[in-house]
Design an enzyme around this catalytic site. Structure first.
Site, PDB file in Angstrom:
ATOM      1  N   THR A 126       1.985  10.110  -7.707  1.00 55.29           N
ATOM      2  CA  THR A 126       2.970   9.345  -7.809  1.00 55.29           C
ATOM      3  C   THR A 126       4.086  10.309  -7.115  1.00 55.29           C
ATOM      4  O   THR A 126       5.618  10.193  -6.645  1.00 55.29           O
ATOM      5  CB  THR A 126       3.479   9.638  -9.598  1.00 55.29           C
ATOM      6  OG1 THR A 126       2.721   8.984 -10.371  1.00 55.29           O
ATOM      7  CG2 THR A 126       5.411   9.175  -9.666  1.00 55.29           C
ATOM      8  N   GLU A 133      11.194  -5.256  -8.363  1.00 50.76           N
ATOM      9  CA  GLU A 133       9.623  -5.601  -9.360  1.00 50.76           C
ATOM     10  C   GLU A 133       9.970  -4.959 -10.666  1.00 50.76           C
ATOM     11  O   GLU A 133       9.065  -5.655 -11.481  1.00 50.76           O
ATOM     12  CB  GLU A 133       8.909  -4.145  -8.132  1.00 50.76           C
ATOM     13  CG  GLU A 133       7.899  -4.156  -8.815  1.00 50.76           C
ATOM     14  CD  GLU A 133       7.093  -3.262  -7.926  1.00 50.76           C
ATOM     15  OE1 GLU A 133       6.122  -2.949  -7.275  1.00 50.76           O
ATOM     16  OE2 GLU A 133       6.962  -1.864  -8.703  1.00 50.76           O
ATOM     17  N   GLY A 166       0.729  -1.313   0.058  1.00 53.64           N
ATOM     18  CA  GLY A 166      -0.212   0.017  -0.270  1.00 53.64           C
ATOM     19  C   GLY A 166       0.669   1.090   0.255  1.00 53.64           C
ATOM     20  O   GLY A 166       1.287   1.534   1.024  1.00 53.64           O
ATOM     21  N   THR A 216      -0.082   3.925  -3.220  1.00 46.93           N
ATOM     22  CA  THR A 216      -0.590   5.026  -3.556  1.00 46.93           C
ATOM     23  C   THR A 216      -1.118   5.842  -2.944  1.00 46.93           C
ATOM     24  O   THR A 216      -2.198   4.845  -1.992  1.00 46.93           O
ATOM     25  CB  THR A 216      -0.937   4.678  -5.021  1.00 46.93           C
ATOM     26  OG1 THR A 216      -0.142   3.734  -5.817  1.00 46.93           O
ATOM     27  CG2 THR A 216      -1.070   5.932  -5.045  1.00 46.93           C
TER      28      THR A 216
HETATM   29  C1  LIG Z   1      -4.517  -1.836 -12.323  1.00 46.01           C
HETATM   30  C2  LIG Z   1      -3.873  -1.058 -11.183  1.00 46.01           C
HETATM   31  C3  LIG Z   1      -3.288  -1.144 -10.071  1.00 46.01           C
HETATM   32  C4  LIG Z   1      -2.922  -0.824  -8.565  1.00 46.01           C
HETATM   33  N1  LIG Z   1      -1.820  -1.700  -7.863  1.00 46.01           N
HETATM   34  C5  LIG Z   1      -1.311  -1.140  -6.535  1.00 46.01           C
HETATM   35  C6  LIG Z   1      -0.792  -1.072  -5.918  1.00 46.01           C
HETATM   36  O1  LIG Z   1      -1.314  -2.736  -5.180  1.00 46.01           O
HETATM   37  N2  LIG Z   1       0.068  -0.579  -4.819  1.00 46.01           N
HETATM   38  C7  LIG Z   1      -0.095   0.851  -4.861  1.00 46.01           C
HETATM   39  O2  LIG Z   1       0.453   1.176  -3.811  1.00 46.01           O
HETATM   40  N3  LIG Z   1      -0.184   1.661  -5.897  1.00 46.01           N
HETATM   41  C8  LIG Z   1      -1.028   0.439  -6.846  1.00 46.01           C
HETATM   42  N4  LIG Z   1      -1.383   1.467  -8.452  1.00 46.01           N
HETATM   43  C9  LIG Z   1      -1.328   2.667  -8.623  1.00 46.01           C
HETATM   44  C10 LIG Z   1       0.183   3.009  -9.926  1.00 46.01           C
HETATM   45  O3  LIG Z   1       1.694   2.537  -9.058  1.00 46.01           O
HETATM   46  C11 LIG Z   1       0.402   4.590 -10.030  1.00 46.01           C
HETATM   47  O4  LIG Z   1      -1.504   4.028 -10.223  1.00 46.01           O
HETATM   48  C12 LIG Z   1       1.128   4.529 -10.824  1.00 46.01           C
HETATM   49  O5  LIG Z   1       2.125   5.271 -10.258  1.00 46.01           O
HETATM   50  C13 LIG Z   1       0.499   6.496 -11.151  1.00 46.01           C
HETATM   51  O6  LIG Z   1       0.070   7.232  -9.951  1.00 46.01           O
HETATM   52  P1  LIG Z   1      -1.354   7.409 -10.152  1.00 46.01           P
HETATM   53  O7  LIG Z   1      -2.086   7.093 -10.782  1.00 46.01           O
HETATM   54  O8  LIG Z   1      -1.439   8.426  -9.328  1.00 46.01           O
HETATM   55  O9  LIG Z   1      -1.304   9.318 -11.579  1.00 46.01           O
HETATM   56  P2  LIG Z   1      -0.675  10.422 -11.147  1.00 46.01           P
HETATM   57  O10 LIG Z   1       1.059  10.375 -10.487  1.00 46.01           O
HETATM   58  O11 LIG Z   1      -1.782  11.168 -11.176  1.00 46.01           O
HETATM   59  O12 LIG Z   1       0.079  10.480 -12.982  1.00 46.01           O
HETATM   60  C14 LIG Z   1      -1.119  10.350 -14.203  1.00 46.01           C
HETATM   61  C15 LIG Z   1       0.301  10.485 -14.902  1.00 46.01           C
HETATM   62  O13 LIG Z   1       0.688  11.482 -15.329  1.00 46.01           O
HETATM   63  C16 LIG Z   1       1.950  11.802 -15.573  1.00 46.01           C
HETATM   64  N5  LIG Z   1       2.524  12.381 -15.008  1.00 46.01           N
HETATM   65  C17 LIG Z   1       3.007  12.384 -13.342  1.00 46.01           C
HETATM   66  N6  LIG Z   1       3.694  13.407 -12.937  1.00 46.01           N
HETATM   67  C18 LIG Z   1       4.597  13.320 -13.918  1.00 46.01           C
HETATM   68  C19 LIG Z   1       5.345  14.377 -14.056  1.00 46.01           C
HETATM   69  N7  LIG Z   1       6.570  14.925 -12.882  1.00 46.01           N
HETATM   70  N8  LIG Z   1       6.765  14.271 -15.146  1.00 46.01           N
HETATM   71  C20 LIG Z   1       5.791  13.920 -16.450  1.00 46.01           C
HETATM   72  N9  LIG Z   1       4.744  12.859 -16.248  1.00 46.01           N
HETATM   73  C21 LIG Z   1       3.875  12.668 -15.301  1.00 46.01           C
HETATM   74  C22 LIG Z   1       2.164  10.521 -16.062  1.00 46.01           C
HETATM   75  O14 LIG Z   1       1.403  10.004 -17.060  1.00 46.01           O
HETATM   76  C23 LIG Z   1       1.091   9.405 -14.983  1.00 46.01           C
HETATM   77  O15 LIG Z   1       0.860   8.379 -15.762  1.00 46.01           O
HETATM   78  C24 LIG Z   1      -2.317   0.462  -9.393  1.00 46.01           C
HETATM   79  C25 LIG Z   1      -2.751   1.055 -10.531  1.00 46.01           C
HETATM   80  C26 LIG Z   1      -3.195   0.502 -11.401  1.00 46.01           C
HETATM   81  C27 LIG Z   1      -4.182   1.155 -12.502  1.00 46.01           C
END
Ligand SMILES: Cc1cc2nc3c(=O)[nH]c(=O)nc-3n(C[C@H](O)[C@H](O)[C@H](O)COP(=O)(O)OP(=O)(O)OC[C@H]3O[C@@H](n4cnc5c(N)ncnc54)[C@H](O)[C@@H]3O)c2cc1C
Length: 387
Positions: A131, A245, A123, A125
């Protein structure tokens, strides 16, 4: 010469393929239709010991390297399955192995190795910080012999098929630390006790049949002994696990990529339109050849990352590049596979649309490819940090 080039791991490939043959396309198709969990498949993998590949023998695992572990993941995806249902069980325990106390390792690792306990969830995100992990708002405050957790997580996978979760929470407020990466800690949370006693789980219906959830914490109490390593070091500990990973995810994408190439190659040889197999048209053959070359090239970076990791050498750049290149190559292969199946690519019974959805995830998770560009720009090329 990299490991994968002078060793094909054929014994592991044959054994995993033979297990996967018991779970053919129809099995995964049905699970996908029902939005179910491939319980029988994960049980079979566990019983055969494949998910304990990275656990040292002294704790009941098989003590294999990342190269061998990556072959297991690759083969599952190459056979038409989806390692995403269970890859957490293979690598989440790495945090415990590297940073857990001797007592924690003795308590958890043998039971994870035998499959008695599942540690499938991590856990990290959060909905409002994404991110930008150092800004997480979930807090764990020490009160006597317990930590009290409040906050929220999102996209936390396999919670309903796991006994434990590694949780990242802030133990010192951001305003009170010198570096924003300090002051976070990781805990092992017993999910069987947590649900309904401070933790609420809300499943997220999503594009892939991937069991993932929102988690809400309201005064969840965790015994202080469940802290892993030193308080305040959690972010570093999480980062330590990322290279394994990312490399394993790269191998899954390589497996997907070869699956798409196998299927599309077979199809375009057989499908006759305008009086000849469609694969005879260069407009069809060339994009398939291109996708194949990109998978082969990405695979070299995967082996390089494995080799460095298994030699205990720094491999952050290679693990990130492997994940980026492999996810890009598998996505291109998915596109050509869908495209040249024509309308049939959209029919569930061909499995192409299912694998297409599954492999798409890796452009975004577990780390968005944009963040990999940022890593390479900053840490390899020395460009100024952009965020
Ligand atoms: C099916 C699924 C399973 C998952 N499982 C897990 C889990 O088990 N545990 C866990 O902790 N998380 C999990 N995640 C979360 C996953 O790690 C995040 O969705 C991913 O890291 C992106 O974070 P976010 O969705 O908050 O996107 P955001 O941080 O909101 O970013 C959205 C998009 O904006 C762009 N972006 C953001 N910041 C920047 C930047 N500085 N420069 C350029 N581009 C940028 C990227 O393209 C990104 O895809 C899962 C996600 C999914 C969809």
């Amino acid at each position: 010469m990299t490991q994968g080039m002078n060793h094909d791991y054929q014994d592991i490939r044959d054994a995993v393929r033979s297990l996967c043959r018991e779970f053919p396309d129809e099995y995964f198709r049905k699970i996908d239709e029902q939005r179910g969990y491939p319980e029988a498949f994960v049980d079979a993998l566990t019983r055969a010991g494949w998910l304990a590949a990275l656990i040292p023998q002294e704790y009941g695992g098989s003590g294999l390297g990342l190269a061998e572990a990556s072959v297991i993941m690759e083969e599952i995806n190459r056979c038409g399955g989806n390692s995403g249902a269970c890859h957490g069980q293979m690598y989440n325990m790495g945090t415990l192995l590297r940073h857990g106390s001797p007592e924690q390792k003795r308590k958890y690792l043998p039971r994870i190795a035998s499959g008695e306990w599942r540690l499938q969830s991590m856990g990290v995100t959060e909905p409002s910080t994404g991110t930008d992990t150092t800004k997480i708002k979930t807090t764990a405050v020490k009160k006597g012999d317990r930590y009290v957790v409040n906050g929220q997580k999102v996209w936390i996978s396999r919670i309903q098929h796991s006994d434990f979760m590694i949780l990242l929470a802030r133990t010192t407020p951001l305003a009170e630390v010198k570096k924003k990466s300090e002051g976070m800690s990781i805990f092992i949370v017993d999910l069987r006790e947590a649900e309904g006693r401070g933790m609420t789980v809300r499943p997220i219906l999503n594009m892939v049949n991937h069991e993932t959830n929102e988690l809400f914490f309201e005064n969840l109490e965790i015994p202080a002994e469940n802290l892993i390593g030193q308080e305040g070091m959690g972010f570093k500990y999480i980062l330590d696990g990322l290279n394994a990973e990312r490399t394993l995810i790269a191998a899954e994408c390589i497996g997907d990529g070869y699956w798409f190439i196998d299927r599309v190659t077979r199809y375009v040889k057989d499908r006759v339109v305008f009086g000849r197999p469609i694969g005879q048209n260069q407009g069809v053959a060339f994009p398939i050849a291109q996708a194949y070359m990109e998978i082969e090239a990405a695979n070299l970076m995967r082996w390089k990352a494995c080799e460095l990791f298994d030699a205990h050498q720094p491999c952050g750049a290679e693990a990130n590049m492997a994940k980026y290149l492999a996810s890009k190559a598998s996505w291109e292969a998915a596109n050509v596979c869908l495209q040249f199946h024509g309308g049939f690519g959209f029919a569930c019974e061909y499995d192409v649309e299912r694998k297409f959805r599954e492999t798409r995830l890796y452009q975004v998770a577990p780390i968005s490819n944009n963040l990999i560009y940022a890593h390479i720009a900053e840490h390899v090329l020395g460009l100024p940090r952009s965020f």
